[in-house]
Design a protein around this motif. Sequence first.
Motif, PDB file in Angstrom:
ATOM      1  N   GLN A  59      94.383 -48.968  10.999  1.00 21.44           N
ATOM      2  CA  GLN A  59      94.370 -49.957  12.082  1.00 21.44           C
ATOM      3  C   GLN A  59      95.133 -51.229  11.719  1.00 21.44           C
ATOM      4  O   GLN A  59      95.349 -52.092  12.573  1.00 21.44           O
ATOM      5  CB  GLN A  59      92.916 -50.313  12.436  1.00 21.44           C
ATOM      6  CG  GLN A  59      92.099 -49.168  13.003  1.00 21.44           C
ATOM      7  CD  GLN A  59      92.755 -48.504  14.198  1.00 21.44           C
ATOM      8  OE1 GLN A  59      93.191 -49.184  15.138  1.00 21.44           O
ATOM      9  NE2 GLN A  59      92.834 -47.190  14.176  1.00 21.44           N
ATOM     10  N   LEU A  60      95.546 -51.355  10.474  1.00 21.28           N
ATOM     11  CA  LEU A  60      96.154 -52.607  10.028  1.00 21.28           C
ATOM     12  C   LEU A  60      97.453 -52.933  10.744  1.00 21.28           C
ATOM     13  O   LEU A  60      97.774 -54.102  10.971  1.00 21.28           O
ATOM     14  CB  LEU A  60      96.404 -52.550   8.516  1.00 21.28           C
ATOM     15  CG  LEU A  60      95.177 -52.549   7.604  1.00 21.28           C
ATOM     16  CD1 LEU A  60      95.605 -52.333   6.157  1.00 21.28           C
ATOM     17  CD2 LEU A  60      94.389 -53.841   7.737  1.00 21.28           C
ATOM     18  N   GLY A  81      90.334 -44.941   7.961  1.00 24.20           N
ATOM     19  CA  GLY A  81      90.303 -45.367   9.356  1.00 24.20           C
ATOM     20  C   GLY A  81      90.633 -46.838   9.502  1.00 24.20           C
ATOM     21  O   GLY A  81      91.411 -47.237  10.383  1.00 24.20           O
ATOM     22  N   GLU A  82      90.040 -47.661   8.652  1.00 27.60           N
ATOM     23  CA  GLU A  82      90.334 -49.095   8.679  1.00 27.60           C
ATOM     24  C   GLU A  82      91.790 -49.359   8.306  1.00 27.60           C
ATOM     25  O   GLU A  82      92.466 -50.193   8.923  1.00 27.60           O
ATOM     26  CB  GLU A  82      89.421 -49.831   7.700  1.00 27.60           C
ATOM     27  CG  GLU A  82      87.963 -49.919   8.107  1.00 27.60           C
ATOM     28  CD  GLU A  82      87.140 -50.644   7.067  1.00 27.60           C
ATOM     29  OE1 GLU A  82      86.862 -51.845   7.259  1.00 27.60           O
ATOM     30  OE2 GLU A  82      86.789 -50.026   6.044  1.00 27.60           O
ATOM     31  N   ILE A  83      92.251 -48.659   7.282  1.00 23.13           N
ATOM     32  CA  ILE A  83      93.624 -48.872   6.815  1.00 23.13           C
ATOM     33  C   ILE A  83      94.630 -48.582   7.929  1.00 23.13           C
ATOM     34  O   ILE A  83      95.593 -49.327   8.136  1.00 23.13           O
ATOM     35  CB  ILE A  83      93.896 -47.986   5.588  1.00 23.13           C
ATOM     36  CG1 ILE A  83      93.123 -48.522   4.369  1.00 23.13           C
ATOM     37  CG2 ILE A  83      95.395 -47.909   5.280  1.00 23.13           C
ATOM     38  CD1 ILE A  83      93.131 -47.597   3.163  1.00 23.13           C
ATOM     39  N   SER A  85      85.920 -51.884  -0.247  1.00 17.81           N
ATOM     40  CA  SER A  85      87.028 -50.937  -0.138  1.00 17.81           C
ATOM     41  C   SER A  85      87.148 -50.378   1.279  1.00 17.81           C
ATOM     42  O   SER A  85      86.155 -49.990   1.899  1.00 17.81           O
ATOM     43  CB  SER A  85      86.818 -49.788  -1.128  1.00 17.81           C
ATOM     44  OG  SER A  85      86.816 -50.257  -2.447  1.00 17.81           O
ATOM     45  N   MET A  86      88.361 -50.333   1.778  1.00 17.57           N
ATOM     46  CA  MET A  86      88.590 -49.878   3.146  1.00 17.57           C
ATOM     47  C   MET A  86      88.577 -48.362   3.247  1.00 17.57           C
ATOM     48  O   MET A  86      88.990 -47.661   2.321  1.00 17.57           O
ATOM     49  CB  MET A  86      89.932 -50.405   3.654  1.00 17.57           C
ATOM     50  CG  MET A  86      89.940 -51.892   3.942  1.00 17.57           C
ATOM     51  SD  MET A  86      91.483 -52.461   4.712  1.00 17.57           S
ATOM     52  CE  MET A  86      92.576 -52.442   3.287  1.00 17.57           C
ATOM     53  N   THR A  87      88.114 -47.857   4.377  1.00 21.12           N
ATOM     54  CA  THR A  87      88.259 -46.438   4.702  1.00 21.12           C
ATOM     55  C   THR A  87      89.684 -46.208   5.207  1.00 21.12           C
ATOM     56  O   THR A  87      90.395 -47.154   5.583  1.00 21.12           O
ATOM     57  CB  THR A  87      87.279 -46.021   5.793  1.00 21.12           C
ATOM     58  OG1 THR A  87      87.608 -46.725   7.022  1.00 21.12           O
ATOM     59  CG2 THR A  87      85.831 -46.345   5.407  1.00 21.12           C
ATOM     60  N   ARG A 118      90.916 -60.050   6.871  1.00 14.18           N
ATOM     61  CA  ARG A 118      89.679 -59.259   6.866  1.00 14.18           C
ATOM     62  C   ARG A 118      88.788 -59.649   5.689  1.00 14.18           C
ATOM     63  O   ARG A 118      87.584 -59.849   5.822  1.00 14.18           O
ATOM     64  CB  ARG A 118      90.027 -57.774   6.784  1.00 14.18           C
ATOM     65  CG  ARG A 118      88.819 -56.861   6.509  1.00 14.18           C
ATOM     66  CD  ARG A 118      89.254 -55.690   5.668  1.00 14.18           C
ATOM     67  NE  ARG A 118      88.198 -54.688   5.500  1.00 14.18           N
ATOM     68  CZ  ARG A 118      87.684 -54.336   4.323  1.00 14.18           C
ATOM     69  NH1 ARG A 118      88.121 -54.918   3.200  1.00 14.18           N
ATOM     70  NH2 ARG A 118      86.751 -53.413   4.243  1.00 14.18           N
ATOM     71  N   ASN A 119      89.396 -59.769   4.519  1.00 13.58           N
ATOM     72  CA  ASN A 119      88.616 -60.005   3.314  1.00 13.58           C
ATOM     73  C   ASN A 119      88.081 -61.426   3.231  1.00 13.58           C
ATOM     74  O   ASN A 119      86.994 -61.662   2.685  1.00 13.58           O
ATOM     75  CB  ASN A 119      89.442 -59.657   2.084  1.00 13.58           C
ATOM     76  CG  ASN A 119      89.604 -58.155   1.921  1.00 13.58           C
ATOM     77  OD1 ASN A 119      88.945 -57.389   2.615  1.00 13.58           O
ATOM     78  ND2 ASN A 119      90.459 -57.732   1.015  1.00 13.58           N
ATOM     79  N   SER A 170      91.727 -54.360  -1.609  1.00 11.68           N
ATOM     80  CA  SER A 170      90.666 -53.436  -1.178  1.00 11.68           C
ATOM     81  C   SER A 170      91.027 -51.962  -1.137  1.00 11.68           C
ATOM     82  O   SER A 170      90.396 -51.190  -0.407  1.00 11.68           O
ATOM     83  CB  SER A 170      90.131 -53.853   0.214  1.00 11.68           C
ATOM     84  OG  SER A 170      89.552 -55.131   0.155  1.00 11.68           O
ATOM     85  N   VAL A 225      95.009 -57.690   5.743  1.00 12.20           N
ATOM     86  CA  VAL A 225      93.998 -57.377   4.736  1.00 12.20           C
ATOM     87  C   VAL A 225      93.322 -58.659   4.260  1.00 12.20           C
ATOM     88  O   VAL A 225      92.081 -58.727   4.160  1.00 12.20           O
ATOM     89  CB  VAL A 225      94.622 -56.631   3.542  1.00 12.20           C
ATOM     90  CG1 VAL A 225      93.564 -56.387   2.462  1.00 12.20           C
ATOM     91  CG2 VAL A 225      95.238 -55.317   3.984  1.00 12.20           C
TER      92      VAL A 225
END
Length: 311
Positions: free
Chosen positions: A38-39, A34-36, A30-32, A277-278, A226, A274
């Motif tokens: 940056q997408l 912060g990560e989300i 699962s994304m934070t 990344r996954n 995620s 996403v």
Amino acid sequence: MDIKTIGVEDWLNVWEKSATYDIAQSTIASMTMGEILQLDGQAGATFYDRLNQEKMNYGWIEGSPEFKAEVAKLYRTEIDPDCILQTNGTTGANLMALMQLVEPGDHVIAEYPTYQPLYEIPRTLGAEVEYWHLREENGWNPSIDELKELVRPDTKLICINNASNPLGAVLDRETLEQIVEIAQSVGAYVLSDEVYLPLENTENFWSMADLYDRAVVTNSISKTYSVPGARIGWTVSNRELADKFRVYRDYTMICCGEFNDALATYILQNREAVLERNREIVFRNMGLFGGFCGRDSGIGPAQRAKTTIWN
């Protein structure tokens, strides 16, 4: 209503937050936030540009036009926005569909083993539920011949999970078309839980929504995308069923809220980032798992050959 405990949820409710190492998650890391953010390559500006203009009221009752437009892009055929309904995750989507479709005395066929609500909810509603088994000798795929034996003139619903939870088998287009042919022969609906989009050969994945007018497809951003924390899912169906589902929604959820709708729309707008990344996470972990199996793990070649990584 006398309904059985979902065993895996009962176990997770006790141990999920206290475990030192969690290797049993059904979501891909699962994304934070912060990560989300940056997408989009703009530090989340595209997300906040929309969110900052919204009042935190109830929001769009069945999902915003932007959300529905992104969901429609997941399918090969043109999907009428009125046939897409936002729900509280895939769990809410499955519940809504089953509560509307199943009545006491109905005959329901469900893949087994699979996600427990897909057979326990129909049973609780008074249906006669028969299992369509996934068998090891068939590569954990269901047998079409077995489905032909199970189906009856009064079969109301066939429940499938593609890709399979917990076994990971992915039904190819040919198999799905055979299911459609059998369902059509008796006028049955098909409920297809598609929350586990395969990361390998994704371009070859077919949704039941693209193959059968009497299908109800459920999905969400919780697993492959995620973000289970948003609790956003959806149903895709024909217009007649969507109108029936709308009535049920009014009694149970009203809406999913402005923030969650905006977040889900943003995730789907950036779904390729996403998925990239996954895939990196999953394929790396497949290599680590393969190395583990090659050491003193007690997992032999036969077991390694049967291992399928689908999320």
